[in-house]
Design a protein around this motif. Structure first.
Motif, PDB file in Angstrom:
ATOM      1  N   LEU A 163       0.986  -1.856   0.186  1.00 13.23           N
ATOM      2  CA  LEU A 163       0.343  -0.008  -0.217  1.00 13.23           C
ATOM      3  C   LEU A 163       0.761   1.069  -0.412  1.00 13.23           C
ATOM      4  CD1 LEU A 163      -2.747  -0.824   3.057  1.00 13.23           C
ATOM      5  CD2 LEU A 163      -2.992  -1.166   0.186  1.00 13.23           C
ATOM      6  N   TYR A 164       0.355   1.750  -0.587  1.00 10.30           N
ATOM      7  CA  TYR A 164       0.966   3.108  -0.812  1.00 10.30           C
ATOM      8  C   TYR A 164       0.233   4.816  -0.005  1.00 10.30           C
ATOM      9  CZ  TYR A 164       4.161   0.850  -3.624  1.00 10.30           C
ATOM     10  OH  TYR A 164       4.989  -0.557  -4.420  1.00 10.30           O
ATOM     11  N   VAL A 165       1.357   6.293   0.596  1.00  6.50           N
ATOM     12  CA  VAL A 165       0.624   6.821   1.133  1.00  6.50           C
ATOM     13  C   VAL A 165      -0.523   7.975  -0.035  1.00  6.50           C
ATOM     14  CG1 VAL A 165       0.579   9.214   2.190  1.00  6.50           C
ATOM     15  CG2 VAL A 165       1.922   6.708   2.897  1.00  6.50           C
ATOM     16  N   GLU A 166      -1.275   8.100   0.491  1.00  4.87           N
ATOM     17  CA  GLU A 166      -2.461   8.961  -1.254  1.00  4.87           C
ATOM     18  C   GLU A 166      -1.423  10.047  -0.784  1.00  4.87           C
ATOM     19  OE1 GLU A 166      -6.516  10.309  -0.950  1.00  4.87           O
ATOM     20  OE2 GLU A 166      -6.107   8.455  -0.409  1.00  4.87           O
ATOM     21  N   PRO A 167      -1.254  10.260  -2.261  1.00  2.00           N
ATOM     22  CA  PRO A 167      -0.210  11.427  -2.981  1.00  2.00           C
ATOM     23  C   PRO A 167      -1.171  13.394  -2.209  1.00  2.00           C
ATOM     24  CG  PRO A 167      -0.505  10.879  -4.361  1.00  2.00           C
ATOM     25  CD  PRO A 167      -1.966  10.122  -3.300  1.00  2.00           C
ATOM     26  N   LEU A 168      -1.237  13.515  -0.915  1.00  2.00           N
ATOM     27  CA  LEU A 168      -1.915  14.352   0.063  1.00  2.00           C
ATOM     28  C   LEU A 168      -1.344  15.314  -0.505  1.00  2.00           C
ATOM     29  CD1 LEU A 168      -3.977  13.025   2.651  1.00  2.00           C
ATOM     30  CD2 LEU A 168      -5.020  13.434   0.335  1.00  2.00           C
ATOM     31  N   TRP A 169       0.668  15.531  -0.079  1.00  2.00           N
ATOM     32  CA  TRP A 169       1.329  16.650  -0.609  1.00  2.00           C
ATOM     33  C   TRP A 169       2.149  16.271  -1.423  1.00  2.00           C
ATOM     34  CZ3 TRP A 169       0.177  12.899   3.741  1.00  2.00           C
ATOM     35  CH2 TRP A 169      -0.238  13.170   4.926  1.00  2.00           C
ATOM     36  N   SER A 170       3.216  17.268  -1.492  1.00  2.00           N
ATOM     37  CA  SER A 170       3.511  17.320  -2.800  1.00  2.00           C
ATOM     38  C   SER A 170       5.451  17.143  -2.245  1.00  2.00           C
ATOM     39  CB  SER A 170       3.956  18.536  -3.690  1.00  2.00           C
ATOM     40  OG  SER A 170       4.216  19.620  -2.785  1.00  2.00           O
ATOM     41  N   SER A 171       5.273  16.580  -1.524  1.00  2.00           N
ATOM     42  CA  SER A 171       7.027  16.454  -0.734  1.00  2.00           C
ATOM     43  C   SER A 171       6.172  15.640   0.535  1.00  2.00           C
ATOM     44  CB  SER A 171       8.158  17.855  -1.304  1.00  2.00           C
ATOM     45  OG  SER A 171       7.280  18.742  -0.197  1.00  2.00           O
ATOM     46  N   LEU A 172       8.025  15.494   1.093  1.00  2.00           N
ATOM     47  CA  LEU A 172       7.558  14.682   2.222  1.00  2.00           C
ATOM     48  C   LEU A 172       7.718  15.889   3.552  1.00  2.00           C
ATOM     49  CD1 LEU A 172      10.517  11.933   1.663  1.00  2.00           C
ATOM     50  CD2 LEU A 172       8.103  12.030   2.289  1.00  2.00           C
ATOM     51  N   ARG A 173       8.867  17.204   3.021  1.00  2.00           N
ATOM     52  CA  ARG A 173       8.411  18.042   3.420  1.00  2.00           C
ATOM     53  C   ARG A 173       7.663  18.754   4.366  1.00  2.00           C
ATOM     54  NH1 ARG A 173      12.499  22.627   1.651  1.00  2.00           N
ATOM     55  NH2 ARG A 173      14.588  21.093   2.846  1.00  2.00           N
ATOM     56  N   GLU A 174       6.196  19.063   3.056  1.00  2.00           N
ATOM     57  CA  GLU A 174       4.733  18.989   3.565  1.00  2.00           C
ATOM     58  C   GLU A 174       4.751  18.191   4.368  1.00  2.00           C
ATOM     59  OE1 GLU A 174       3.030  20.286  -0.140  1.00  2.00           O
ATOM     60  OE2 GLU A 174       4.083  21.884  -0.880  1.00  2.00           O
ATOM     61  N   MET A 175       4.686  16.758   4.179  1.00  2.00           N
ATOM     62  CA  MET A 175       4.107  16.254   4.829  1.00  2.00           C
ATOM     63  C   MET A 175       4.532  16.254   6.311  1.00  2.00           C
ATOM     64  SD  MET A 175       4.361  11.806   5.304  1.00  2.00           S
ATOM     65  CE  MET A 175       3.789  11.318   3.776  1.00  2.00           C
ATOM     66  N   TYR A 176       5.883  16.816   6.795  1.00  2.00           N
ATOM     67  CA  TYR A 176       6.106  16.310   8.305  1.00  2.00           C
ATOM     68  C   TYR A 176       5.786  17.348   8.763  1.00  2.00           C
ATOM     69  CZ  TYR A 176       9.687  17.484  11.750  1.00  2.00           C
ATOM     70  OH  TYR A 176      10.532  17.681  12.895  1.00  2.00           O
ATOM     71  N   ARG A 177       5.894  18.686   7.887  1.00  2.00           N
ATOM     72  CA  ARG A 177       5.444  19.917   9.007  1.00  2.00           C
ATOM     73  C   ARG A 177       3.413  19.811   8.738  1.00  2.00           C
ATOM     74  NH1 ARG A 177       6.822  23.970   3.391  1.00  2.00           N
ATOM     75  NH2 ARG A 177       9.198  24.049   4.369  1.00  2.00           N
ATOM     76  N   PHE A 178       2.633  18.820   8.357  1.00  2.00           N
ATOM     77  CA  PHE A 178       1.545  18.903   8.721  1.00  2.00           C
ATOM     78  C   PHE A 178       1.511  17.674   9.818  1.00  2.00           C
ATOM     79  CE2 PHE A 178      -2.109  14.960   8.708  1.00  2.00           C
ATOM     80  CZ  PHE A 178      -3.080  16.325   8.314  1.00  2.00           C
ATOM     81  N   TYR A 179       2.889  16.572  10.376  1.00  2.00           N
ATOM     82  CA  TYR A 179       2.871  16.379  11.338  1.00  2.00           C
ATOM     83  C   TYR A 179       3.120  16.580  12.885  1.00  2.00           C
ATOM     84  CZ  TYR A 179       4.978  12.751  15.241  1.00  2.00           C
ATOM     85  OH  TYR A 179       6.267  12.156  15.917  1.00  2.00           O
ATOM     86  N   LYS A 180       4.136  17.434  12.319  1.00  2.00           N
ATOM     87  CA  LYS A 180       4.306  18.827  13.058  1.00  2.00           C
ATOM     88  C   LYS A 180       3.041  19.319  13.892  1.00  2.00           C
ATOM     89  CE  LYS A 180       7.809  21.057  12.997  1.00  2.00           C
ATOM     90  NZ  LYS A 180       9.328  22.292  12.748  1.00  2.00           N
TER      91      LYS A 180
END
Length: 100
Positions: free
Chosen positions: A83-100
């Motif tokens: 399974l793959y993460v649905e592409p909600l973010w354009s980069s891992l950096r954006e995903m990390y900001r969302f996580y924080k």
């Protein structure tokens, strides 16, 4: 220590000492400037606390990743169950900001 069990100070070359132990100069300074040497019990308690913090951090990241929407692969659905993460973010950096 000598044979009487007394601490004996020896002069050594700082650079050779640091390079031999592969440690930083700040570490040596903190050892030499500390008022009270830490006991092994204090050190073990500190290490246990660090392990608990890391364990909690890993648990939080796993929960976050498990909560994300996932999709199957488009190319090899029959031969793979990944399974793959649905592409909600354009980069891992954006995903990390969302996580924080």
């Amino acid at each position: 220590m000598n044979e009487n069990g007394d601490d004996v100070k020896k002069r050594v070359c700082r650079n050779m000492f640091i390079n031999t132990l592969s440690i930083g100069e700040k570490t040596v300074r903190s050892w030499t400037l500390s008022d009270q040497p830490s006991t092994s019990l204090e050190n073990e308690d500190h290490q246990a606390q660090i392990r608990r913090q890391k364990s909690n951090m890993v648990k939080n990241v796993e929960e976050f990743l498990n909560s994300l929407p996932k999709v199957e692969s488009h190319y090899c659905q029959a031969s793979s169950n990944k399974l793959y993460v649905e592409p909600l973010w354009s980069s891992l950096r954006e995903m990390y900001r969302f996580y924080k």
